[in-house]
Design an enzyme around this catalytic site. Sequence first.
Site, PDB file in Angstrom:
ATOM      1  N   ARG A  79      79.131  35.232  46.254  1.00 12.86           N
ATOM      2  CA  ARG A  79      78.292  34.252  45.531  1.00 12.86           C
ATOM      3  C   ARG A  79      77.552  33.421  46.440  1.00 12.86           C
ATOM      4  O   ARG A  79      76.083  33.082  45.777  1.00 12.86           O
ATOM      5  CB  ARG A  79      79.376  33.076  45.165  1.00 12.86           C
ATOM      6  CG  ARG A  79      80.243  33.671  44.198  1.00 12.86           C
ATOM      7  CD  ARG A  79      81.651  32.733  43.949  1.00 12.86           C
ATOM      8  NE  ARG A  79      81.358  31.706  43.568  1.00 12.86           N
ATOM      9  CZ  ARG A  79      81.887  30.482  43.321  1.00 12.86           C
ATOM     10  NH1 ARG A  79      83.254  30.548  43.775  1.00 12.86           N
ATOM     11  NH2 ARG A  79      81.430  28.999  42.634  1.00 12.86           N
ATOM     12  N   ARG A 125      90.714  24.986  48.788  1.00 11.31           N
ATOM     13  CA  ARG A 125      90.453  24.110  47.374  1.00 11.31           C
ATOM     14  C   ARG A 125      91.518  24.148  46.343  1.00 11.31           C
ATOM     15  O   ARG A 125      91.862  25.220  46.031  1.00 11.31           O
ATOM     16  CB  ARG A 125      89.035  24.322  46.868  1.00 11.31           C
ATOM     17  CG  ARG A 125      88.725  23.779  45.688  1.00 11.31           C
ATOM     18  CD  ARG A 125      87.179  23.689  45.363  1.00 11.31           C
ATOM     19  NE  ARG A 125      86.696  24.977  44.873  1.00 11.31           N
ATOM     20  CZ  ARG A 125      85.320  25.164  44.589  1.00 11.31           C
ATOM     21  NH1 ARG A 125      84.600  24.457  44.544  1.00 11.31           N
ATOM     22  NH2 ARG A 125      85.121  26.389  44.117  1.00 11.31           N
ATOM     23  N   LYS A 147      79.219  19.480  44.363  1.00  9.64           N
ATOM     24  CA  LYS A 147      78.552  19.080  43.245  1.00  9.64           C
ATOM     25  C   LYS A 147      79.798  18.391  42.251  1.00  9.64           C
ATOM     26  O   LYS A 147      79.415  17.518  41.570  1.00  9.64           O
ATOM     27  CB  LYS A 147      77.845  20.296  42.707  1.00  9.64           C
ATOM     28  CG  LYS A 147      76.832  20.891  43.673  1.00  9.64           C
ATOM     29  CD  LYS A 147      75.900  22.009  43.013  1.00  9.64           C
ATOM     30  CE  LYS A 147      76.749  22.967  42.504  1.00  9.64           C
ATOM     31  NZ  LYS A 147      77.428  23.750  43.532  1.00  9.64           N
ATOM     32  N   ARG A 180      70.172  28.641  37.823  1.00  8.31           N
ATOM     33  CA  ARG A 180      70.817  29.211  38.853  1.00  8.31           C
ATOM     34  C   ARG A 180      69.251  30.166  39.290  1.00  8.31           C
ATOM     35  O   ARG A 180      69.492  30.829  40.383  1.00  8.31           O
ATOM     36  CB  ARG A 180      71.506  30.119  38.629  1.00  8.31           C
ATOM     37  CG  ARG A 180      73.017  29.622  38.366  1.00  8.31           C
ATOM     38  CD  ARG A 180      74.168  30.667  38.356  1.00  8.31           C
ATOM     39  NE  ARG A 180      75.545  30.047  38.010  1.00  8.31           N
ATOM     40  CZ  ARG A 180      76.155  29.598  38.996  1.00  8.31           C
ATOM     41  NH1 ARG A 180      75.977  29.697  40.399  1.00  8.31           N
ATOM     42  NH2 ARG A 180      77.287  29.076  38.653  1.00  8.31           N
ATOM     43  N   ARG A 214      91.094  28.332  41.963  1.00 14.71           N
ATOM     44  CA  ARG A 214      90.251  29.772  41.260  1.00 14.71           C
ATOM     45  C   ARG A 214      90.500  31.114  41.920  1.00 14.71           C
ATOM     46  O   ARG A 214      90.523  31.085  43.091  1.00 14.71           O
ATOM     47  CB  ARG A 214      88.799  29.190  41.140  1.00 14.71           C
ATOM     48  CG  ARG A 214      88.696  27.860  40.568  1.00 14.71           C
ATOM     49  CD  ARG A 214      87.022  27.317  40.760  1.00 14.71           C
ATOM     50  NE  ARG A 214      86.848  26.057  40.262  1.00 14.71           N
ATOM     51  CZ  ARG A 214      85.764  25.361  40.383  1.00 14.71           C
ATOM     52  NH1 ARG A 214      84.795  26.006  41.180  1.00 14.71           N
ATOM     53  NH2 ARG A 214      85.699  24.275  39.752  1.00 14.71           N
TER      54      ARG A 214
END
Length: 235
Positions: A192, A148, A34, A109, A181
């Site tokens: 998550r 990532r 996203k 969410r 992160r």
Amino acid sequence: MNSFFGAVQKLLSGDAEERRSIRSVLLGPPGAGKGTQALNLKEQFGVCHLSTGDMLREIAKQDSPLGKRVAATLKAGELVTDSLVIEIIEANLQSDECRLGFMLDGFPRNLAQAQKLDEYLEGQSEPLNNVVEFQVQDEVLVGRISGRMIHQPSGRTYHEVFAPPKEPMRDDVTGEPLMKRPDDNPTVLQRRLNIYHEQTAPLIKFYAEKGILRSIDAMQSPEKVFSDISKHFKQ
């Protein structure tokens, strides 16, 4: 100066009216792409990109009780309270940057947030008209997240295997350090994903019933994903 005249030309040509019509939510699990697509779409259509994750991470850096509380919540892979997120979103939607249109990334969410967002936007006579669902299998997301790397100031995203930077842990454009992160690890990711499937996935039905849901195969190449979303934005 050139950018100013360019903006004036777009206003006169009617492009601004097209951008103003984009009031979108980017819906999908962590690692679906996203953020990467939002940067490209922002450049293409000139609308603002509001990432609740980015905004909350900025708050988490603050040496304050709120900053420490948000930091602990994010590190654990949990969600902050609805009231705080809604307050942040509403404040940003009123900014000059978002007056021509917006993309929400990471919000809403859950159904309560979605209903609150609808209430606010309808009060502004600017209801959502486009919700893009990024469809990715969970097992693919683990590989994406684990490698990532992010350039925090710009939001540019890299990957150790799929999209490595030219120099290890350095941004291609600025040469500044990249970061990983704290929540980009398999244990936190699974938590998550569980939260996403439990709370966020029901939004797919919610927006489908409104007739504004557009589902995209986000396991395609980034270029194809961008092309598919752009077609929906132009409709």
